[in-house]
Design an enzyme around this catalytic site. Structure first.
Site, PDB file in Angstrom:
ATOM      1  CG  HIS A 303      -1.994   0.986   1.240  1.00 32.08           C
ATOM      2  ND1 HIS A 303      -1.772   2.326   1.380  1.00 32.08           N
ATOM      3  CD2 HIS A 303      -3.333   0.837   1.109  1.00 32.08           C
ATOM      4  CE1 HIS A 303      -2.924   2.966   1.349  1.00 32.08           C
ATOM      5  NE2 HIS A 303      -3.886   2.084   1.182  1.00 32.08           N
ATOM      6  CG  HIS A 346      -0.707   6.577   9.622  1.00 31.68           C
ATOM      7  ND1 HIS A 346      -0.833   7.679   8.823  1.00 31.68           N
ATOM      8  CD2 HIS A 346       0.615   6.436   9.837  1.00 31.68           C
ATOM      9  CE1 HIS A 346       0.355   8.179   8.557  1.00 31.68           C
ATOM     10  NE2 HIS A 346       1.256   7.443   9.178  1.00 31.68           N
ATOM     11  CD  GLU A 352      -3.154  11.801   8.236  1.00 31.76           C
ATOM     12  OE1 GLU A 352      -4.243  11.208   8.105  1.00 31.76           O
ATOM     13  OE2 GLU A 352      -2.054  11.218   8.170  1.00 31.76           O
ATOM     14  CG  HIS A 376      -7.732  11.334  12.099  1.00 32.46           C
ATOM     15  ND1 HIS A 376      -8.027  10.911  10.826  1.00 32.46           N
ATOM     16  CD2 HIS A 376      -8.816  11.024  12.858  1.00 32.46           C
ATOM     17  CE1 HIS A 376      -9.236  10.352  10.812  1.00 32.46           C
ATOM     18  NE2 HIS A 376      -9.730  10.417  12.032  1.00 32.46           N
ATOM     19  CG  HIS A 382      -5.709   8.374  11.658  1.00 35.46           C
ATOM     20  ND1 HIS A 382      -4.638   8.958  12.290  1.00 35.46           N
ATOM     21  CD2 HIS A 382      -5.404   8.385  10.338  1.00 35.46           C
ATOM     22  CE1 HIS A 382      -3.731   9.322  11.395  1.00 35.46           C
ATOM     23  NE2 HIS A 382      -4.172   8.981  10.197  1.00 35.46           N
TER      24      HIS A 382
END
Length: 454
Positions: A303, A346, A352, A376, A382
């Site tokens: 990813h 994460h 963010e 976040h 999150h």
């Protein structure tokens, strides 16, 4: 009408006044005088008797690639106005200490748009600060705002002396009149109005969107590194307006609203500020259609980090660390094999702030709604909600379209952002049940697990 290219040197003149751009020198136009020549034919002044005015977006001595300025040739200079006086700021603020810090995952339901039948609210009155950090006086920081309005600005313009506005419409198109010309911006497009540029906003009904404000830096395209010469947002897809002017006096007074050191001030003048007949330079407002973004993604396994979706960045003095990045999550193909495809869990040294323009965000398809937002903060954990994790952990991996009909975005910043009192309390849109979307996550740990034989 628009011209394309990011950060290019442009020149434009209103076709009603051909030859209004000086040739060969910025202040005047070489001409021969005749006995009958009047003041406007004097070679010591600009064509058509215009005033020359420079708008500088950088220090004079910045290196050439970073030097930003434009010359405006206008009917009257912007210096002609009555003194500025303080006016109420409403819910626009730079006070980051109104309430105690909150490190929790935060999510807001769609922000309320005032009904025009109840109260007329224009773009300036409809500005609400959600969060931010830093200080406009020291030219280092950001502010994140939403706008919710229902009425066009009439005989009024806005000028941000603190920084750049990156505007992300979510509901309703807006027609932005600037000193450089007119820009129509619709949902799924963005517009950047750089520091010091005066503008007015016309709306066509109930209107809502998001704003990222940066102090002390300008947005630029991210470096591409190993990607090569092409990809992400291409320079040719950014558009700036062509010159357009109005020569209009306003007997009742034209209001200029100035955002200065986090406060609002207003002054009066008797003429429209949109009286620029011609201009040239590389410091302009511009727009971009998010559909033109060329997505780069993993095509084998694993990813990729969300930095591959960066449209624009405002760099800090630390290499590789942004004051703010504008990142989008557009429709794309997901093909990675042996991989959990949605965003990973994460904790991040960056903050963010996410918004949704349309559709359903893949990691939280229910609670995260268009016109709402989430935050976040630095090192706050999150990731996908429980339903997303369970569904995608068991999914049969086939090539699939991801985020079809969706456009989510993120304002990511190296600042640890404070949420305003309006964001936490007054707006009454804070989703206090947000944490529950992870409550049903449970352990899958099996200490007796053995790898399968190939």
């Amino acid at each position: 009408l628009y011209m394309s290219g990011f950060g290019n040197e442009f020149s434009s003149e209103d076709p009603r006044c051909p030859g209004s751009l000086p040739e060969g020198q910025v202040h005047t136009h070489p001409q021969k005088l005749r006995k009958c020549d009047s003041f406007i034919n004097n070679p010591q002044v600009c064509p058509y008797g215009l005033y020359a005015e420079q708008l500088s977006g950088s220090a004079f001595t910045c290196p050439r690639p970073a030097n930003k300025r434009s010359w405006l040739y206008r009917i009257l200079p912007s210096v002609k106005h009555k003194p500025f006086t303080a006016v109420p700021c409403g819910n626009l603020t730079e006070n980051w200490n109104e309430v105690e810090p909150d490190p929790n995952q935060l999510r807001w339901l769609p922000f309320t748009i005032p009904k025009s039948t109840e109260k007329k609210v224009d773009f300036v009155a409809g500005l609400h600060t959600v969060c931010g950090a830093g200080d406009a006086k020291s030219r280092n920081g950001i502010g994140i705002h939403v706008y919710a309005c229902n009425t066009s600005m009439v005989d009024k313009c806005f000028n941000n002396s603190d920084g750049d506005f990156l505007i992300v419409p979510q509901q309703g198109k807006i027609l932005i009149t600037t000193e450089f010309g007119k820009i129509m911006v619709k949902p799924n497009e963005i517009c950047v109005l750089q520091q010091g540029m005066r503008f007015s906003v016309d709306v066509f009904g109930e209107t809502r969107g998001y704003i990222l404000e940066v102090y002390g830096a300008h947005f630029e395209l991210p470096d591409l590194g190993p990607i090569g010469a092409n990809g992400l947002a291409n320079p040719r897809d950014f558009l700036c307006p062509v010159a357009w002017y109005e020569d209009r006096t306003v007997a009742t007074g034209y209001t200029v609203i100035n955002k200065y050191q986090g406060k609002l001030f207003s002054c009066q003048q008797d003429f429209s500020p949109f009286n620029v007949v011609a201009w040239h330079g590389n410091y302009t407002p511009y727009k971009y259609n998010l559909e033109n973004f060329m997505v780069i993604n993993a095509v084998a396994f694993d990813h990729a980090d969300p930095s591959i979706f960066t449209v624009l960045t405002a760099k800090s003095m630390r290499p590789g660390v942004a004051i703010a990045d504008f990142v989008i999550f557009p429709p794309r193909w997901g093909v990675a094999d042996r991989t959990f495809r949605p965003p990973y869990y994460h904790r991040n040294c960056m903050s963010e702030f996410m918004g949704l323009i349309k559709g359903h965000y893949e990691a939280k398809e229910e609670g995260f709604q268009p016109g709402g937002a989430s935050l976040h903060s630095a090192m706050t954990p999150h990731g996908p909600d429980a339903e997303c994790f369970e569904k995608n952990s068991a999914a049969e991996l086939q090539p699939e379209r991801v985020a079809e009909g969706t456009m989510a975005f993120m304002f990511e910043s190296s600042f640890s952002m404070a949420v305003t009192k309006w964001g936490l309390q007054t707006c009454q849109k804070l989703d206090k049940s947000y944490y529950q979307c992870w409550e049903s996550l449970h352990s899958h740990f099996n200490p007796n697990w053995k790898p399968s034989k190939k």
